[in-house]
Design a protein around this motif. Sequence first.
Motif, PDB file in Angstrom:
ATOM      1  N   PHE A 164       1.527  -5.482  -4.472  1.00 41.23           N
ATOM      2  CA  PHE A 164       2.195  -4.563  -3.524  1.00 41.23           C
ATOM      3  C   PHE A 164       0.907  -3.917  -2.828  1.00 41.23           C
ATOM      4  CE2 PHE A 164       4.454  -4.443  -7.496  1.00 41.23           C
ATOM      5  CZ  PHE A 164       5.860  -4.278  -7.035  1.00 41.23           C
ATOM      6  N   ASP A 165       1.306  -4.214  -1.239  1.00 40.64           N
ATOM      7  CA  ASP A 165       0.575  -3.590  -0.440  1.00 40.64           C
ATOM      8  C   ASP A 165       0.620  -1.982  -0.478  1.00 40.64           C
ATOM      9  OD1 ASP A 165      -0.755  -5.649   1.250  1.00 40.64           O
ATOM     10  OD2 ASP A 165       1.386  -6.001   1.716  1.00 40.64           O
ATOM     11  N   ILE A 166      -0.325  -1.356  -0.356  1.00 39.63           N
ATOM     12  CA  ILE A 166      -0.095   0.029  -0.143  1.00 39.63           C
ATOM     13  C   ILE A 166      -0.307   0.573   1.317  1.00 39.63           C
ATOM     14  CG2 ILE A 166      -1.093   0.545  -2.450  1.00 39.63           C
ATOM     15  CD1 ILE A 166      -3.464   1.777  -1.495  1.00 39.63           C
ATOM     16  N   VAL A 167       0.149   1.903   1.759  1.00 39.57           N
ATOM     17  CA  VAL A 167       0.120   2.328   2.884  1.00 39.57           C
ATOM     18  C   VAL A 167      -0.650   3.811   3.043  1.00 39.57           C
ATOM     19  CG1 VAL A 167       2.290   1.286   3.425  1.00 39.57           C
ATOM     20  CG2 VAL A 167       2.344   3.352   2.685  1.00 39.57           C
ATOM     21  N   ASP A 215       9.336  11.343   1.391  1.00 36.31           N
ATOM     22  CA  ASP A 215      10.042  10.406   0.478  1.00 36.31           C
ATOM     23  C   ASP A 215      10.236  11.097  -0.672  1.00 36.31           C
ATOM     24  OD1 ASP A 215      11.166   8.332  -0.548  1.00 36.31           O
ATOM     25  OD2 ASP A 215       9.265   6.931  -0.219  1.00 36.31           O
ATOM     26  N   LEU A 241       2.726   3.570  -2.256  1.00 33.97           N
ATOM     27  CA  LEU A 241       3.626   2.400  -2.394  1.00 33.97           C
ATOM     28  C   LEU A 241       4.438   2.633  -1.016  1.00 33.97           C
ATOM     29  CD1 LEU A 241       4.610   1.743  -5.945  1.00 33.97           C
ATOM     30  CD2 LEU A 241       2.835   0.608  -4.722  1.00 33.97           C
ATOM     31  N   PRO A 242       4.698   1.491  -0.321  1.00 33.56           N
ATOM     32  CA  PRO A 242       5.904   1.763   0.874  1.00 33.56           C
ATOM     33  C   PRO A 242       7.443   2.185   0.340  1.00 33.56           C
ATOM     34  CG  PRO A 242       4.630  -0.358   0.809  1.00 33.56           C
ATOM     35  CD  PRO A 242       4.127   0.301  -0.507  1.00 33.56           C
ATOM     36  N   ARG A 243       7.676   2.627   1.083  1.00 32.57           N
ATOM     37  CA  ARG A 243       9.174   3.412   0.922  1.00 32.57           C
ATOM     38  C   ARG A 243       9.947   2.513  -0.164  1.00 32.57           C
ATOM     39  NH1 ARG A 243      11.489   7.919   3.378  1.00 32.57           N
ATOM     40  NH2 ARG A 243       9.580   7.801   5.004  1.00 32.57           N
ATOM     41  N   GLU A 244      10.203   1.191   0.488  1.00 29.06           N
ATOM     42  CA  GLU A 244      11.048   0.294  -0.141  1.00 29.06           C
ATOM     43  C   GLU A 244      10.802   0.085  -1.758  1.00 29.06           C
ATOM     44  OE1 GLU A 244       8.792  -1.532   2.550  1.00 29.06           O
ATOM     45  OE2 GLU A 244       9.942   0.348   3.404  1.00 29.06           O
ATOM     46  N   ASP A 245       9.448  -0.360  -1.694  1.00 28.10           N
ATOM     47  CA  ASP A 245       9.090  -0.646  -3.109  1.00 28.10           C
ATOM     48  C   ASP A 245       8.842   0.893  -4.129  1.00 28.10           C
ATOM     49  OD1 ASP A 245       8.316  -3.118  -2.627  1.00 28.10           O
ATOM     50  OD2 ASP A 245       6.290  -2.401  -1.892  1.00 28.10           O
ATOM     51  N   LYS A 300      -4.215  -4.131  -1.728  1.00 23.66           N
ATOM     52  CA  LYS A 300      -3.063  -4.775  -2.436  1.00 23.66           C
ATOM     53  C   LYS A 300      -3.232  -4.332  -3.822  1.00 23.66           C
ATOM     54  CE  LYS A 300      -0.957  -8.217  -0.928  1.00 23.66           C
ATOM     55  NZ  LYS A 300      -0.414  -9.602  -0.599  1.00 23.66           N
TER      56      LYS A 300
END
Length: 172
Positions: free
Chosen positions: A10-13, A49, A65-69, A103
């Motif tokens: 997972f990429d982080i933001v 979120d 974590l991105p919103r979708e993940d 990541k």
Amino acid sequence: MAAPTRKRLFDIVGESKNAADGTPRQHLLARVDPADAVTLQRQPENPYDPNAVAVLWEGRDIGFLPREDAATIAPALDEGRPYAAHVHELRGGVKGYTSYGVKIAIAWDGKPLPPAKPLDEQQERSRRGKLAAMGRERDATGAFAGDSPKGGCMGVLIAVLLVGTAGVYSFV
């Protein structure tokens, strides 16, 4: 029980923002190593979120974590599902790409984490310079405070020429 997602990396933001304590996350990331353990912290009161999942390194947030993940992983964290997580890869941090990107890897229910990707030689060199510069104060010109002005080779050459030409004219 099946993992909440088949995805393991997972990429982080938010890495370019400040951590909750005000520390620039980029300063924290300059100290993070691939394979360092991270924890996932739910933040249901997050105003942006309600599924927000912060990524913590040594107790300090380095991103989210991105919103979708987060929408997929938040319910598993809320249920108390066991997981392990670490920094899988640091990207950037070099000339032309000065900011770090991260990541992470997450494994559920005792499964092994994938091996982390080590820093390359260019990242290692760049990191040493960044860490050496951190914490040093700069003056109004942007130079490091306390450093003496540098004349370099050109300064020495000019000094030699001036002394040499002064000696020539004194004999004439």
